[in-house]
Design a protein around this motif. Structure first.
Motif, PDB file in Angstrom:
ATOM      1  N   VAL A  41     -10.787   1.439  -2.287  1.00  0.00           N
ATOM      2  CA  VAL A  41     -11.036   2.379  -3.387  1.00  0.00           C
ATOM      3  C   VAL A  41      -9.752   3.103  -3.768  1.00  0.00           C
ATOM      4  O   VAL A  41      -9.424   3.230  -4.967  1.00  0.00           O
ATOM      5  CB  VAL A  41     -12.128   3.396  -2.999  1.00  0.00           C
ATOM      6  CG1 VAL A  41     -12.253   4.486  -4.061  1.00  0.00           C
ATOM      7  CG2 VAL A  41     -13.457   2.682  -2.796  1.00  0.00           C
ATOM      8  N   ALA A  42      -9.009   3.582  -2.784  1.00  0.00           N
ATOM      9  CA  ALA A  42      -7.757   4.293  -3.064  1.00  0.00           C
ATOM     10  C   ALA A  42      -6.752   3.364  -3.745  1.00  0.00           C
ATOM     11  O   ALA A  42      -6.038   3.778  -4.674  1.00  0.00           O
ATOM     12  CB  ALA A  42      -7.166   4.848  -1.776  1.00  0.00           C
ATOM     13  N   ALA A  43      -6.682   2.114  -3.294  1.00  0.00           N
ATOM     14  CA  ALA A  43      -5.756   1.159  -3.904  1.00  0.00           C
ATOM     15  C   ALA A  43      -6.117   0.922  -5.361  1.00  0.00           C
ATOM     16  O   ALA A  43      -5.235   0.812  -6.231  1.00  0.00           O
ATOM     17  CB  ALA A  43      -5.771  -0.151  -3.129  1.00  0.00           C
ATOM     18  N   ALA A  44      -7.432   0.855  -5.658  1.00  0.00           N
ATOM     19  CA  ALA A  44      -7.867   0.650  -7.041  1.00  0.00           C
ATOM     20  C   ALA A  44      -7.570   1.872  -7.898  1.00  0.00           C
ATOM     21  O   ALA A  44      -7.121   1.746  -9.049  1.00  0.00           O
ATOM     22  CB  ALA A  44      -9.365   0.337  -7.064  1.00  0.00           C
ATOM     23  N   GLU A  45      -7.806   3.070  -7.347  1.00  0.00           N
ATOM     24  CA  GLU A  45      -7.546   4.298  -8.107  1.00  0.00           C
ATOM     25  C   GLU A  45      -6.068   4.453  -8.432  1.00  0.00           C
ATOM     26  O   GLU A  45      -5.695   4.988  -9.481  1.00  0.00           O
ATOM     27  CB  GLU A  45      -8.047   5.508  -7.315  1.00  0.00           C
ATOM     28  CG  GLU A  45      -9.568   5.595  -7.230  1.00  0.00           C
ATOM     29  CD  GLU A  45     -10.031   6.763  -6.384  1.00  0.00           C
ATOM     30  OE1 GLU A  45      -9.186   7.333  -5.654  1.00  0.00           O
ATOM     31  OE2 GLU A  45     -11.227   7.102  -6.460  1.00  0.00           O
ATOM     32  N   LEU A  46      -5.206   3.995  -7.515  1.00  0.00           N
ATOM     33  CA  LEU A  46      -3.761   4.075  -7.749  1.00  0.00           C
ATOM     34  C   LEU A  46      -3.254   2.920  -8.601  1.00  0.00           C
ATOM     35  O   LEU A  46      -2.080   2.910  -8.985  1.00  0.00           O
ATOM     36  CB  LEU A  46      -3.025   4.075  -6.405  1.00  0.00           C
ATOM     37  CG  LEU A  46      -3.163   5.341  -5.555  1.00  0.00           C
ATOM     38  CD1 LEU A  46      -2.656   5.084  -4.141  1.00  0.00           C
ATOM     39  CD2 LEU A  46      -2.393   6.499  -6.189  1.00  0.00           C
ATOM     40  N   ASP A  47      -4.152   1.964  -8.885  1.00  0.00           N
ATOM     41  CA  ASP A  47      -3.782   0.771  -9.657  1.00  0.00           C
ATOM     42  C   ASP A  47      -2.580   0.072  -9.016  1.00  0.00           C
ATOM     43  O   ASP A  47      -1.592  -0.265  -9.684  1.00  0.00           O
ATOM     44  CB  ASP A  47      -3.465   1.147 -11.110  1.00  0.00           C
ATOM     45  CG  ASP A  47      -3.349  -0.082 -12.012  1.00  0.00           C
ATOM     46  OD1 ASP A  47      -3.913  -1.133 -11.645  1.00  0.00           O
ATOM     47  OD2 ASP A  47      -2.663   0.011 -13.050  1.00  0.00           O
ATOM     48  N   LEU A  48      -2.664  -0.119  -7.690  1.00  0.00           N
ATOM     49  CA  LEU A  48      -1.549  -0.732  -6.969  1.00  0.00           C
ATOM     50  C   LEU A  48      -1.435  -2.208  -7.316  1.00  0.00           C
ATOM     51  O   LEU A  48      -2.418  -2.939  -7.371  1.00  0.00           O
ATOM     52  CB  LEU A  48      -1.747  -0.578  -5.455  1.00  0.00           C
ATOM     53  CG  LEU A  48      -1.656   0.835  -4.873  1.00  0.00           C
ATOM     54  CD1 LEU A  48      -1.686   0.770  -3.351  1.00  0.00           C
ATOM     55  CD2 LEU A  48      -0.398   1.543  -5.351  1.00  0.00           C
ATOM     56  N   ARG A  49      -0.213  -2.646  -7.528  1.00  0.00           N
ATOM     57  CA  ARG A  49       0.104  -4.040  -7.799  1.00  0.00           C
ATOM     58  C   ARG A  49       1.580  -4.225  -7.509  1.00  0.00           C
ATOM     59  O   ARG A  49       2.361  -3.255  -7.519  1.00  0.00           O
ATOM     60  CB  ARG A  49      -0.205  -4.396  -9.253  1.00  0.00           C
ATOM     61  CG  ARG A  49       0.617  -3.593 -10.253  1.00  0.00           C
ATOM     62  CD  ARG A  49       0.155  -3.765 -11.680  1.00  0.00           C
ATOM     63  NE  ARG A  49       1.039  -3.065 -12.604  1.00  0.00           N
ATOM     64  CZ  ARG A  49       1.039  -1.767 -12.813  1.00  0.00           C
ATOM     65  NH1 ARG A  49       0.168  -0.996 -12.162  1.00  0.00           N
ATOM     66  NH2 ARG A  49       1.881  -1.214 -13.672  1.00  0.00           N
TER      67      ARG A  49
END
Length: 362
Positions: free
Chosen positions: A335-343
């Motif tokens: 969830v945190a990775a998605a909220e930060l839009d990590l790529r």
């Protein structure tokens, strides 16, 4: 299972000559192994290291399958390197077990005593006792192809122990097992090794096998010992990048002045320890918090600008490989990775509280 694996001591109890005292020097082309190993009866030692470090060469030297080019090898005071491999009081469990496919489990275990001159009927009686201790009585007539991986591993262990060795060598003893079987067999093997009264040495590249099975770890890289100690000490105080990666820590080296550490390569880190001189600083990936913008209200003393170099699933979390001011690994929820839009390529700020770092002398 009934009974135990306890073996009687030979020699004088408490003698300083008991146990393993070895300096293994083997030169093979451009590679040089120079490893010192000592262990008392009852000790379980794990030789841990990456592929090509020299672990298997060390084990084969102990077994007499590779000659020493220097050093010494003593077991219970006897010069082991002067003995032929077959006359050494050494039992070996190889990675693929090497059970004889045409023999039953019972006759596989009886093979060792038979080689030592024990009559066939007596050797088979001894083998039956060992299989009972391993919980394998009902499989005594089975050929290896009819055994599961865990059962085959226990037959191989029984065969090694049936010769009553003073040194038990295990070469990647769980590597051939699937993950589910490995969990059960690891627990069983730990129980067996705890009852073994001579020296046991296992070679592995799996840190969990080493941490669970051994009392003492010896880490080898490029043919030499880089660190040794108890599993907890190794886990808390890694001294090389390889060890830090194994135990899941970010590791850096630098020069400390009080609570500040100037890294050899990179920025500074604030720690809770008050030290002076060369130090290591370590912290787990879970201690790292990521932000899209530079945090302004955070209490973290350590703040670095980074870039996402890669992402991978790590258990039930996402592990981010970060480059930039300070290369590091960070663990966060999906969830945190998605909220930060990590790529890959995304800019982020990483923070770590001083209380979550651990500094210790280098």
């Amino acid at each position: 299972m009934t009974g135990t694996l306890k073996l009687p001591h030979e020699g004088t109890p408490g003698s300083s000559a008991e146990g393993l005292d070895a300096r293994l020097v083997v030169e093979r082309g451009a590679f040089r192994l120079d490893v010192t190993l000592t262990a008392a009866p009852g000790d379980v030692v794990a030789l841990l290291g990456p592929n090509g470090a020299g672990k298997t060469t060390a084990l084969r030297a102990l077994a007499g399958l590779v000659p020493l080019t220097g050093g010494h090898l003593r077991l219970d005071g006897a010069e082991l390197d002067r003995m032929s491999p077959e006359s050494r009081p050494v039992g070996v469990v190889f990675q693929d077990y090497l059970l004889f496919p045409h023999l039953s489990a019972l006759d596989n275990v009886a093979f060792g005593p038979r080689c030592h001159g024990v009559p066939k009927s007596q050797a088979r009686a001894q083998a039956a006792v060992w299989l009972d201790r391993m919980g394998l009585t009902e499989h005594s007539s089975a050929k290896p192809r009819r055994l599961s991986g865990g059962q085959a591993q226990r037959v191989a262990l029984a065969r090694a122990l049936a010769t009553r060795p003073r040194l038990l060598l295990l070469d990647e003893p769980l590597a051939a097992l699937d993950a589910r079987t490995r969990l059960d067999v690891r627990a069983q093997l730990r129980h067996h090794l705890a009852d073994f009264e001579a020296v046991a040495l296992l070679v592995t590249h799996d840190p969990l096998d080493a941490m669970v099975l051994a009392d003492h770890l010896v880490v080898v890289e490029d043919g030499r010992v880089v660190q040794e100690g108890t599993p907890s000490d190794i886990a808390r105080h890694p001294r090389t990048d390889y060890i830090a990666h194994l135990v899941g820590l970010n590791l850096y080296r630098g020069e400390a002045e009080g609570h500040s550490v100037r890294l050899d390569a990179g920025p500074g880190i604030t720690t809770t320890e008050d030290l002076t001189g060369p130090v290591f600083v370590a912290f787990p990936p879970g201690a790292v918090t990521l932000h899209r913008d530079r945090p302004t209200g955070s209490s973290a003393r350590n703040v670095w600008r980074c870039e996402v170099a890669g992402l991978e699933t790590h258990g039930d979390q996402i592990r981010a490989d970060l480059a930039g001011e300070l290369p590091l690994a960070a663990d966060l929820t999906t969830v945190a990775a998605a909220e930060l839009d990590l790529r890959p390529g995304a800019p982020v700020w990483a923070t770590v509280k001083a209380a979550q770092t651990h500094a210790y002398p280098a």
